[in-house]
Design an enzyme around this catalytic site. Sequence first.
Site, PDB file in Angstrom:
ATOM      1  N   CYS A 115       1.069  -1.004  -0.114  1.00 37.41           N
ATOM      2  CA  CYS A 115       0.174  -0.342  -0.322  1.00 37.41           C
ATOM      3  C   CYS A 115       0.870   1.715   0.098  1.00 37.41           C
ATOM      4  O   CYS A 115       0.266   2.478  -0.395  1.00 37.41           O
ATOM      5  CB  CYS A 115      -1.308  -0.080   0.793  1.00 37.41           C
ATOM      6  SG  CYS A 115      -2.011  -1.185   1.081  1.00 37.41           S
ATOM      7  N   HIS A 248      -3.242   7.085   3.160  1.00 40.92           N
ATOM      8  CA  HIS A 248      -3.711   5.813   2.102  1.00 40.92           C
ATOM      9  C   HIS A 248      -4.883   5.677   2.324  1.00 40.92           C
ATOM     10  O   HIS A 248      -5.462   5.806   3.331  1.00 40.92           O
ATOM     11  CB  HIS A 248      -2.655   4.443   2.413  1.00 40.92           C
ATOM     12  CG  HIS A 248      -3.112   3.473   1.934  1.00 40.92           C
ATOM     13  ND1 HIS A 248      -3.627   3.362   1.262  1.00 40.92           N
ATOM     14  CD2 HIS A 248      -3.431   2.772   2.772  1.00 40.92           C
ATOM     15  CE1 HIS A 248      -4.305   1.552   0.804  1.00 40.92           C
ATOM     16  NE2 HIS A 248      -3.720   1.226   2.690  1.00 40.92           N
ATOM     17  N   ASN A 278     -10.377  -0.337   0.030  1.00 42.51           N
ATOM     18  CA  ASN A 278      -8.695  -0.217  -0.272  1.00 42.51           C
ATOM     19  C   ASN A 278      -8.181  -1.075  -1.103  1.00 42.51           C
ATOM     20  O   ASN A 278      -8.287  -2.492  -1.393  1.00 42.51           O
ATOM     21  CB  ASN A 278      -8.190  -1.074   1.446  1.00 42.51           C
ATOM     22  CG  ASN A 278      -6.332  -0.817   0.908  1.00 42.51           C
ATOM     23  OD1 ASN A 278      -5.594  -0.221   0.404  1.00 42.51           O
ATOM     24  ND2 ASN A 278      -6.579  -1.109   3.011  1.00 42.51           N
TER      25      ASN A 278
HETATM   26  O1  UT7 Z   1      -3.580  -1.244   3.784  1.00 43.16           O
HETATM   27  C1  UT7 Z   1      -3.353  -1.830   5.270  1.00 43.16           C
HETATM   28  C2  UT7 Z   1      -4.657  -2.651   5.182  1.00 43.16           C
HETATM   29  N1  UT7 Z   1      -5.125  -2.488   6.020  1.00 43.16           N
HETATM   30  C3  UT7 Z   1      -5.958  -2.115   7.309  1.00 43.16           C
HETATM   31  O2  UT7 Z   1      -6.392  -0.946   7.475  1.00 43.16           O
HETATM   32  C4  UT7 Z   1      -6.524  -2.888   8.700  1.00 43.16           C
HETATM   33  C5  UT7 Z   1      -6.433  -2.036   9.659  1.00 43.16           C
HETATM   34  N2  UT7 Z   1      -7.145  -2.624  11.642  1.00 43.16           N
HETATM   35  C6  UT7 Z   1      -8.744  -2.761  10.776  1.00 43.16           C
HETATM   36  O3  UT7 Z   1      -9.174  -1.770  10.254  1.00 43.16           O
HETATM   37  C7  UT7 Z   1      -9.076  -2.936  11.907  1.00 43.16           C
HETATM   38  O4  UT7 Z   1      -8.617  -3.659  12.819  1.00 43.16           O
HETATM   39  C8  UT7 Z   1     -10.399  -3.990  11.468  1.00 43.16           C
HETATM   40  C9  UT7 Z   1     -11.887  -3.296  11.295  1.00 43.16           C
HETATM   41  C10 UT7 Z   1     -10.243  -5.116  10.152  1.00 43.16           C
HETATM   42  C11 UT7 Z   1     -11.348  -5.050  11.944  1.00 43.16           C
HETATM   43  O5  UT7 Z   1     -11.448  -3.876  13.183  1.00 43.16           O
HETATM   44  P1  UT7 Z   1     -11.541  -4.421  14.862  1.00 43.16           P
HETATM   45  O6  UT7 Z   1     -12.394  -3.155  15.757  1.00 43.16           O
HETATM   46  O7  UT7 Z   1      -9.862  -4.432  15.435  1.00 43.16           O
HETATM   47  O8  UT7 Z   1     -12.553  -5.653  14.840  1.00 43.16           O
HETATM   48  P2  UT7 Z   1     -11.786  -7.568  15.707  1.00 43.16           P
HETATM   49  O9  UT7 Z   1     -10.872  -8.349  13.862  1.00 43.16           O
HETATM   50  O10 UT7 Z   1     -11.147  -7.290  16.996  1.00 43.16           O
HETATM   51  O11 UT7 Z   1     -13.218  -7.856  15.518  1.00 43.16           O
HETATM   52  C12 UT7 Z   1     -14.103  -7.303  16.722  1.00 43.16           C
HETATM   53  C13 UT7 Z   1     -15.258  -8.931  16.269  1.00 43.16           C
HETATM   54  C14 UT7 Z   1     -14.278 -10.004  16.004  1.00 43.16           C
HETATM   55  O12 UT7 Z   1     -15.941 -10.304  17.035  1.00 43.16           O
HETATM   56  P3  UT7 Z   1     -15.674 -11.180  18.181  1.00 43.16           P
HETATM   57  O13 UT7 Z   1     -14.644 -11.890  18.347  1.00 43.16           O
HETATM   58  O14 UT7 Z   1     -15.585 -10.020  19.175  1.00 43.16           O
HETATM   59  O15 UT7 Z   1     -17.364 -12.026  18.579  1.00 43.16           O
HETATM   60  C15 UT7 Z   1     -14.847 -10.706  15.025  1.00 43.16           C
HETATM   61  O16 UT7 Z   1     -14.992 -11.857  14.529  1.00 43.16           O
HETATM   62  O17 UT7 Z   1     -15.077  -8.072  14.997  1.00 43.16           O
HETATM   63  C16 UT7 Z   1     -15.669  -9.455  14.258  1.00 43.16           C
HETATM   64  N3  UT7 Z   1     -15.373  -9.310  12.731  1.00 43.16           N
HETATM   65  C17 UT7 Z   1     -16.691  -8.468  11.712  1.00 43.16           C
HETATM   66  N4  UT7 Z   1     -17.448  -8.865  12.410  1.00 43.16           N
HETATM   67  C18 UT7 Z   1     -19.113  -9.210  11.986  1.00 43.16           C
HETATM   68  C19 UT7 Z   1     -14.560  -9.139  11.720  1.00 43.16           C
HETATM   69  N5  UT7 Z   1     -15.438  -9.200  10.903  1.00 43.16           N
HETATM   70  C20 UT7 Z   1     -16.099  -8.660  10.490  1.00 43.16           C
HETATM   71  C21 UT7 Z   1     -16.896  -8.202   9.556  1.00 43.16           C
HETATM   72  N6  UT7 Z   1     -18.154  -8.373   9.658  1.00 43.16           N
HETATM   73  N7  UT7 Z   1     -16.867  -8.067   8.299  1.00 43.16           N
END
Ligand code: UT7
Length: 321
Positions: A115, A248, A278
């Site tokens: 990226c 980005h 993204n």
């Molecule tokens: O170019 C760089 C690319 N990378 C990025 O931009 C990533 C940067 N990171 C982020 O944007 C965030 O970390 C995410 C948006 C990817 C994830 O958000 P988060 O607040 O860190 O969520 P998490 O991974 O801790 O997951 C929280 C909950 C989990 O459920 P439980 O375990 O709390 O029940 C996940 O299973 O959200 C769940 N979850 C979803 N639920 C619905 C994960 N993905 C999804 C989804 N829809 N797509």
Amino acid sequence: MIHARISGTGSYLPGAPVTNDDLVARGIETSDEWIATRTGIRARHFAAEGQSASDLAEVASRRAIEAAGASGDDIDLIIVATSTPDFIFPSTAALLQSRLGIRNDGAAFDVQAVCSGFAYALSIAEKFIRSGSHQRALVVGAEVFSRILDWSDRGTCVLFGDGAGAVVLEAADQPGVLATALHADGLHHKILAVPGAISSGKVLGDPFLRMDGQAVFKFAVRVLGDVASEVLDAAGMSVDQIDWLIPHQANIRIIQSTAKRVGIPLEKVIATVGAHGNTSAASIPLALDAAIRDGRIVRGQNIVLEGVGGGFTWGAALIAY
Ligand code: UT7
């Protein structure tokens, strides 16, 4: 003194927008509410089957060359930033040169910095032009990340989209690119990676994008803040002199936190992540072209572009447009 100035931009998004609800309809266990709240993403575009990075790059490039008032044969350097090239080789840049019908023996190569790829490619092109070795560069970010997504991993597959953006950067008497900074810290290679490979026609390991989202989030905000300040310092400018910040486009919360760290109001931040998702190396030139074509960015303004991505890599460019 030779300067390197942006003379034209172009971009291309394939197909119709695919909304968050469309992903739900395709069977992904997610919701518009979850995706929009955590990332700001409402839609993204996906390349059609058989459409490759060079296909997207060609359309964006033709638009950029036209906007620059140039012709293909004026381009003596092509750099394509991509992590999803058509082939292992030849480079997407060489394929693009052929598709554009350019037969002037100019240089063409790809840059792989995920990226951060566009920030890297622009910085490299600027150095070629300022050295006097090349006159007019086509700098492209083109990606088909839909090909490396694991559709059973809802934590990643909802985040990315496909697209391409291009700029023509050319030798000029007036300043254009004022400062650039590039960085990498390979120690963090595991937090965002496609850890598999293809060898002898076989897939070895895991060929899909894997990510520790929270680690990436924290890393991104820190380095995007730092590298913006670095290019401002290098050019002897203050944040008040910046008209637009184009970070980005990964996540609206990363963009907002970065703007806060840099000390720039959100009204001066270009955000296209909501409509594009993204698009990795394509995200910055896509956002730049959108804001130029809708009239927000005009000649005489100062812009900071900055990227961060797998590797880990990060970089920025301060531009007098
Ligand atoms: O170019 C760089 C690319 N990378 C990025 O931009 C990533 C940067 N990171 C982020 O944007 C965030 O970390 C995410 C948006 C990817 C994830 O958000 P988060 O607040 O860190 O969520 P998490 O991974 O801790 O997951 C929280 C909950 C989990 O459920 P439980 O375990 O709390 O029940 C996940 O299973 O959200 C769940 N979850 C979803 N639920 C619905 C994960 N993905 C999804 C989804 N829809 N797509």
